[in-house]
Design a protein around this motif. Sequence first.
Motif, PDB file in Angstrom:
ATOM      1  N   MET A 225       3.517 -23.658  15.910  1.00 58.11           N
ATOM      2  CA  MET A 225       3.918 -22.260  16.059  1.00 58.11           C
ATOM      3  C   MET A 225       3.346 -21.444  14.906  1.00 58.11           C
ATOM      4  SD  MET A 225       7.748 -20.643  16.435  1.00 58.11           S
ATOM      5  CE  MET A 225       7.991 -21.499  17.991  1.00 58.11           C
ATOM      6  N   THR A 226       2.763 -20.309  15.224  1.00 61.26           N
ATOM      7  CA  THR A 226       2.135 -19.484  14.199  1.00 61.26           C
ATOM      8  C   THR A 226       3.188 -18.756  13.365  1.00 61.26           C
ATOM      9  OG1 THR A 226       1.941 -17.629  15.737  1.00 61.26           O
ATOM     10  CG2 THR A 226       0.056 -19.125  15.575  1.00 61.26           C
ATOM     11  N   THR A 227       2.807 -18.417  12.155  1.00 60.95           N
ATOM     12  CA  THR A 227       3.662 -17.663  11.245  1.00 60.95           C
ATOM     13  C   THR A 227       3.306 -16.191  11.320  1.00 60.95           C
ATOM     14  OG1 THR A 227       3.847 -19.529   9.712  1.00 60.95           O
ATOM     15  CG2 THR A 227       4.310 -17.329   8.834  1.00 60.95           C
ATOM     16  N   PRO A 228       4.257 -15.308  11.630  1.00 62.54           N
ATOM     17  CA  PRO A 228       3.952 -13.863  11.607  1.00 62.54           C
ATOM     18  C   PRO A 228       3.629 -13.444  10.185  1.00 62.54           C
ATOM     19  CG  PRO A 228       6.067 -14.323  12.691  1.00 62.54           C
ATOM     20  CD  PRO A 228       5.648 -15.578  12.012  1.00 62.54           C
ATOM     21  N   LEU A 229       2.606 -12.593  10.049  1.00 53.91           N
ATOM     22  CA  LEU A 229       2.091 -12.228   8.728  1.00 53.91           C
ATOM     23  C   LEU A 229       1.891 -10.718   8.639  1.00 53.91           C
ATOM     24  CD1 LEU A 229       0.883 -13.563   6.065  1.00 53.91           C
ATOM     25  CD2 LEU A 229      -1.345 -13.248   7.141  1.00 53.91           C
ATOM     26  N   ILE A 230       2.369 -10.134   7.555  1.00 58.82           N
ATOM     27  CA  ILE A 230       2.106  -8.740   7.220  1.00 58.82           C
ATOM     28  C   ILE A 230       1.352  -8.717   5.902  1.00 58.82           C
ATOM     29  CG2 ILE A 230       3.116  -6.492   6.627  1.00 58.82           C
ATOM     30  CD1 ILE A 230       5.584  -7.306   8.273  1.00 58.82           C
ATOM     31  N   ILE A 231       0.270  -7.953   5.830  1.00 62.65           N
ATOM     32  CA  ILE A 231      -0.481  -7.798   4.584  1.00 62.65           C
ATOM     33  C   ILE A 231      -0.291  -6.375   4.078  1.00 62.65           C
ATOM     34  CG2 ILE A 231      -2.768  -7.761   3.529  1.00 62.65           C
ATOM     35  CD1 ILE A 231      -3.633  -9.963   5.380  1.00 62.65           C
TER      36      ILE A 231
ATOM     37  N   ALA B 131      10.951  -9.575  14.853  1.00 62.55           N
ATOM     38  CA  ALA B 131      10.423 -10.932  14.716  1.00 62.55           C
ATOM     39  C   ALA B 131      11.463 -11.971  15.142  1.00 62.55           C
ATOM     40  CB  ALA B 131      10.006 -11.184  13.273  1.00 62.55           C
ATOM     41  N   ASP B 132      11.000 -12.991  15.866  1.00 64.58           N
ATOM     42  CA  ASP B 132      11.891 -14.064  16.301  1.00 64.58           C
ATOM     43  C   ASP B 132      11.803 -15.284  15.393  1.00 64.58           C
ATOM     44  OD1 ASP B 132       9.391 -14.985  16.939  1.00 64.58           O
ATOM     45  OD2 ASP B 132       9.786 -15.263  19.090  1.00 64.58           O
ATOM     46  N   ARG B 133      11.043 -15.190  14.311  1.00 66.43           N
ATOM     47  CA  ARG B 133      10.946 -16.253  13.313  1.00 66.43           C
ATOM     48  C   ARG B 133      10.595 -15.613  11.969  1.00 66.43           C
ATOM     49  NH1 ARG B 133       6.872 -16.174  16.917  1.00 66.43           N
ATOM     50  NH2 ARG B 133       4.692 -16.375  16.235  1.00 66.43           N
ATOM     51  N   PRO B 134      10.789 -16.311  10.873  1.00 67.02           N
ATOM     52  CA  PRO B 134      10.575 -15.714   9.558  1.00 67.02           C
ATOM     53  C   PRO B 134       9.150 -15.188   9.375  1.00 67.02           C
ATOM     54  CG  PRO B 134      11.793 -17.768   9.360  1.00 67.02           C
ATOM     55  CD  PRO B 134      11.332 -17.679  10.787  1.00 67.02           C
ATOM     56  N   VAL B 135       9.059 -14.046   8.737  1.00 64.89           N
ATOM     57  CA  VAL B 135       7.786 -13.366   8.521  1.00 64.89           C
ATOM     58  C   VAL B 135       7.340 -13.579   7.073  1.00 64.89           C
ATOM     59  CG1 VAL B 135       6.615 -11.117   8.492  1.00 64.89           C
ATOM     60  CG2 VAL B 135       8.345 -11.614  10.246  1.00 64.89           C
ATOM     61  N   THR B 136       6.074 -13.903   6.891  1.00 65.04           N
ATOM     62  CA  THR B 136       5.482 -13.951   5.551  1.00 65.04           C
ATOM     63  C   THR B 136       4.845 -12.601   5.263  1.00 65.04           C
ATOM     64  OG1 THR B 136       5.060 -16.342   5.629  1.00 65.04           O
ATOM     65  CG2 THR B 136       3.751 -15.049   4.085  1.00 65.04           C
TER      66      THR B 136
END
Length: 313
Positions: free
Chosen positions: A1-7, A117-122
Motif C-alpha cells: 500500500m502506498t504512503t500518501p505524501l505532501i511536499i 486520508a484513509d491512512r497516515p500521511v507523510t
Amino acid sequence: MTTPLIIDTDPGVDDALAIALAAASPEVELIGVTTVFGNVSLENTTRNALRLLALLGRDDVPVGVGASRPLIHPHPHLSSAHGADGLSGYAHTLPEPTRGPDHRDAVTLMRELLEQADRPVTIVPIGPLTNIALLLAAHPHLKPKIGRLVVMGGGVQGGNVTATAEFNLWSDPEAARRVLVEEDVPTTLVPMDLTRRCAVSAQWLTDLAKTSDVAATLVGLTPDYLETYRRFLGWDGMAVHDAVAVAEAVRPGILTSTPFPVDVDCSFGPNRGALVVDQRLEVDKPKTLDITMDADLDGLRSFLFERLAHLAG
C-alpha cells in the motif's frame, strides 16, 4: 500500500529533484504540494512548483500557496545559490502549467488532505517551516493523521547561511522551534551535515541527463547551483539536500537516524536559527528528535539515479 505524501517546498534546484523523485517512486502517492517563501519569492516558488509538476506529467497534484514571510520577523534575504528565478535562470525551459494554484491556501489544502486520508500521511517540508507551524497550531486535532514529518534542515556541526545556521531553519527560526521542539508529531530531521556528504558529481548529472528528456530538462536547471557548490565542496559536484529527505520518506530507513534532544536558537545574536543538538550520552532525554547522521552514500546515490532515470520522456 502506498504512503500518501505532501511536499512543502520552495523550489529551488534540489527541490526540483526532490519533487521528481516523489513523482517517480511507486511507494508513495504524491497527493499535494504546498509552497512557501525561501530560496526565492513565494510567487516564484509557486510558479516553479506548477511548472515542475507540468514537466513531470503531474498536473493532477494540487498546489496550495503558503506563507510569503516568516511567522514573526522579516526574512533577511533570499538565497542566491539557485539564481534569480530559483532554477539557475532556466525556469523558462519548463513547460507552462495547464492550471494555476489550487483555490485553497497551503494550510487549508493540507488540512483537507489530512482529513480525507484513509491512512497516515507523510509530510516532507524542504523549505522554511512556516506553513507546517501554522498547520499544527491551527489544527492540532489532525496530528494523529500525520504518520511522520521528514524535515530537511539544520546543521549539527554548523551552518551554510551563517557559521551556525542552515538556510531553512534560519529563514524562520520561530516556526522551526515550534515544529521541531514544541510539537509532538513523529519527526525525522535530515540535516545538511549528511546531505552534503550525499552530494552528486557533475558526471553523475551528465549521465542522468542522458536517460530521458525529462531528466535532461531537470539537469538543465543546475548550472548556477552547481557552480555555487563547486566552491562549497571544493570539487565538481553539488548537494541535493531536499532529494535526500524525500528518499527517506520514500524508503524509510535508507538513512540512519539517532535520537537527540534539540533546540533552535531564536535569539538575535550570531547563532540565530542554529540547530542545537545535545549529543551527551549521559543526560536524561525526555524528548528527542530522530536525526539522520549516516547513510550508505553510494547506495543512496544509486537509488536517486535509478528513480530519476526512469522518469517518463
